[in-house]
Design a protein around this motif. Structure first.
Motif, PDB file in Angstrom:
ATOM      1  N   TRP A   1       0.825  -1.212   0.000  1.00 42.41           N
ATOM      2  CA  TRP A   1       0.000   0.000   0.000  1.00 42.41           C
ATOM      3  C   TRP A   1       0.857   1.259   0.000  1.00 42.41           C
ATOM      4  O   TRP A   1       1.848   1.347   0.726  1.00 42.41           O
TER       5      TRP A   1
ATOM      6  N   PRO B   1       0.501   4.115   4.400  1.00 42.80           N
ATOM      7  CA  PRO B   1       0.922   3.195   5.470  1.00 42.80           C
ATOM      8  C   PRO B   1      -0.230   2.728   6.349  1.00 42.80           C
ATOM      9  O   PRO B   1      -0.188   1.612   6.886  1.00 42.80           O
TER      10      PRO B   1
ATOM     11  N   ALA C   1      -1.714  -0.788   5.790  1.00 37.47           N
ATOM     12  CA  ALA C   1      -0.879  -1.983   5.898  1.00 37.47           C
ATOM     13  C   ALA C   1      -1.333  -2.928   7.008  1.00 37.47           C
ATOM     14  O   ALA C   1      -1.309  -4.138   6.845  1.00 37.47           O
TER      15      ALA C   1
ATOM     16  N   THR D   1      -2.923 -10.864   7.841  1.00 37.29           N
ATOM     17  CA  THR D   1      -2.767  -9.726   8.738  1.00 37.29           C
ATOM     18  C   THR D   1      -3.677  -9.878   9.949  1.00 37.29           C
ATOM     19  O   THR D   1      -3.304  -9.543  11.076  1.00 37.29           O
TER      20      THR D   1
END
Length: 529
Positions: free
Chosen positions: A328, A331, A334, A373
């Protein structure tokens, strides 16, 4: 012969079966597919090293649901995991609106979009803390929600209550404009509204956007550790411990109706399975009434109203196995489990307007999930199991983009649409395509074949718009799980309160079956007029 037969082993069917089993009923669940779960399933079909959720993936409604809380699925091994950040909406200039896990951090980030926007978000959240629990209880109980509704009404009479009621009814575009001076807060609300089929200019889109955003702020967007299938496994395991049975690969062909009462079902293989007390159907409203019951058993008004039943948007989904994290530019995206991609609120409006005209959107609104993630067990360290979906019309008249997508969803249509989705991601994450190790395309027709409740990928089992909610869901004069057939109950998201993985339609149907007297005739008088 079981006390109850449940048609469909999606989350609502499994919740219904568990509630009945807790009351001492014998229950048999019949599922067409070869495995249970409905829209709560996962596999390794994209790449053997990556777990991919086939349909739903993030579960804020499950986390808030009093229905699922009462089932205590943690005792069946269900564990939840959270991404560092809940939700992000990157902008083309590199800025990013971020819904953080902590409200003070969300508010601090929104101050970068407008000097008072942080305080506005905090005020929204403070109101949520005051009324949210009662609102959730009212939403997830049978209609009308008498006790929780009275508590909520009392709070709405307090200072600020009428303003909140107004906010819940207004379009999310207007709500964002009134509350925030900058784009950040507006985008978080509007993007959440489009988790349903509500355009930024639609009535109640403000309420739905606020609800989803505040659930994200209070509960996060959690995921089951190991994949969505873990939630299904917990529901099935709990049911089987209480004597219930789940039979997969068993299509129900019809409901047996005798003297106006549901007496059981007949499978596609010709087996008749009786039900001593009730039949509960975790299927779409058109499928239940037209295919399983038949118009000859139904009031003429209901049959006519079914012609007006409106599906929500169709869905197109792509799953990816990525060799590394999404690169990305912003930030803030992310560490977010969910990322919304659209060119501002105006981009969301263009997207919804093109769908309303029957056009495949030229610049689709993309909802992207970064599953590793959110749950590191989903793929090897340093990689990402990701997906994205967007919406298209149920009936396509033309392509607003340059590819001539027809809606036949043949190989050409599927590749063109998947490339369009990837191009949107690439705009905000240059180098994304170079990370793709494997991809899987789930077109609207594919989603329907994998789960018949998802009519061309209609994930909410009917529009979320106001004209098909509460007493109007699935058709006017219903609003509860009871049907015109005694002992037959609608237990799917086609019933109030609608879509999302929270189990309320299934629990409502089970409770209605446990207390069958007093409401049946009154609730369906409207269909006989």
């Amino acid at each position: 012969m079981p006390d109850a037969v449940v048609i469909g082993a999606g989350p609502n069917g499994l919740v219904a079966a568990n509630v009945l089993a807790d009351a001492g009923w014998s229950v048999e669940v019949l599922e067409t597919q070869d495995e249970p779960g409905g829209a709560v399933r996962s596999d390794r079909g994209v790449h053997p090293d990556y777990v991919s959720d086939l349909f739903s993936a993030f579960y804020p409604l499950a986390a808030a649901s009093p229905v699922l809380t009462r089932l205590d699925l943690a005792a069946e091994g269900l564990r939840w995991s959270h991404a560092p950040r809940v939700l992000a909406h990157p902008l083309s200039d590199g800025r990013c609106a971020v819904l953080e896990r902590q409200v003070r951090e969300t508010a601090a980030g929104l101050k970068g979009f407008g000097p008072h926007d942080g305080e506005a978000w905090q005020a929204m959240y403070d109101m949520w803390c005051r009324v949210g629990p009662d609102m959730v209880r009212a939403l997830f109980t049978p209609f009308p929600p008498v006790r929780s509704g009275l508590r909520l009404a009392a709070k709405l009479r307090a200072p600020g209550g009428l303003r909140l009621a107004r906010n819940l009814l207004m379009p999310v575009r207007r709500l964002g404009e009134e509350e925030f001076t900058g784009e950040g807060g507006r985008l978080l609300l509007a993007g959440c509204a489009l988790h349903a089929d509500l355009a930024p200019e639609s009535a109640v889109s403000g309420g739905f956007g606020w609800l989803m955003a505040m659930l994200g702020q209070s509960h996060g967007f959690p995921v089951p550790v190991g994949g969505a299938q873990a939630l299904t496994a917990a529901l099935v395991g709990r049911l089987e411990k209480r004597g219930g049975a789940v039979r997969c690969g068993e299509r129900v062909a019809s409901v047996v109706v005798r003297g106006g009462t549901a007496a059981g079902v007949v499978t596609a293989g010709g087996e008749t399975i009786g039900a001593r007390r009730a039949v509960l159907a975790d299927v779409s409203a058109p499928a239940l009434y037209r295919d399983l019951v038949g118009e000859e058993h139904l009031p003429s008004r209901l049959v006519r109203d079914l012609e007006r039943f409106q599906w929500d948007f169709a869905t197109f989904k792509v799953d990816w196995a990525l060799s590394g994290p999404v690169p990305w530019q912003a930030p803030g995206a992310a560490g977010s489990g969910t990322v919304h991609i659209a060119d501002g609120v105006d981009g969301l409006s263009r997207f919804a307007a093109e769908i309303a005209r029957g056009q495949v959107p030229a610049d689709p609104f993309v909802l992207l999930g970064q599953m590793t993630t959110a749950d590191p067990s989903r793929s090897p360290a340093g990689t990402e199991s990701a997906w994205a979906y967007t919406h298209v019309p149920q009936e396509i008249t033309s392509d607003a983009g340059p590819d001539g997508i027809t809606g036949r969803w043949d190989a050409r249509d599927q590749e063109a649409m998947a490339d369009r989705v990837e191009a949107q991601v690439e705009r905000y994450a240059p180098g994304f395509r170079a990370l793709i190790r494997a991809r899987r395309i789930l077109a609207p027709t594919t989603l329907q074949a994998m789960n018949e409740n998802l009519h061309l990928g209609a994930i909410n089992n009917g529009t979320t718009a106001l004209h098909q909610q509460a007493i109007f869901r699935p058709v006017p004069g219903t609003g509860r799980p009871e049907t015109p057939i005694k002992g037959l109950y609608l237990a799917s998201a086609a019933a109030h309160p609608g879509g999302g993985v929270h189990g309320a339609p299934g629990a409502n149907a089970a409770r209605a079956a446990l207390r069958p007297h007093g409401l049946h005739t009154l609730l369906h008088r409207a269909q006989r007029v």
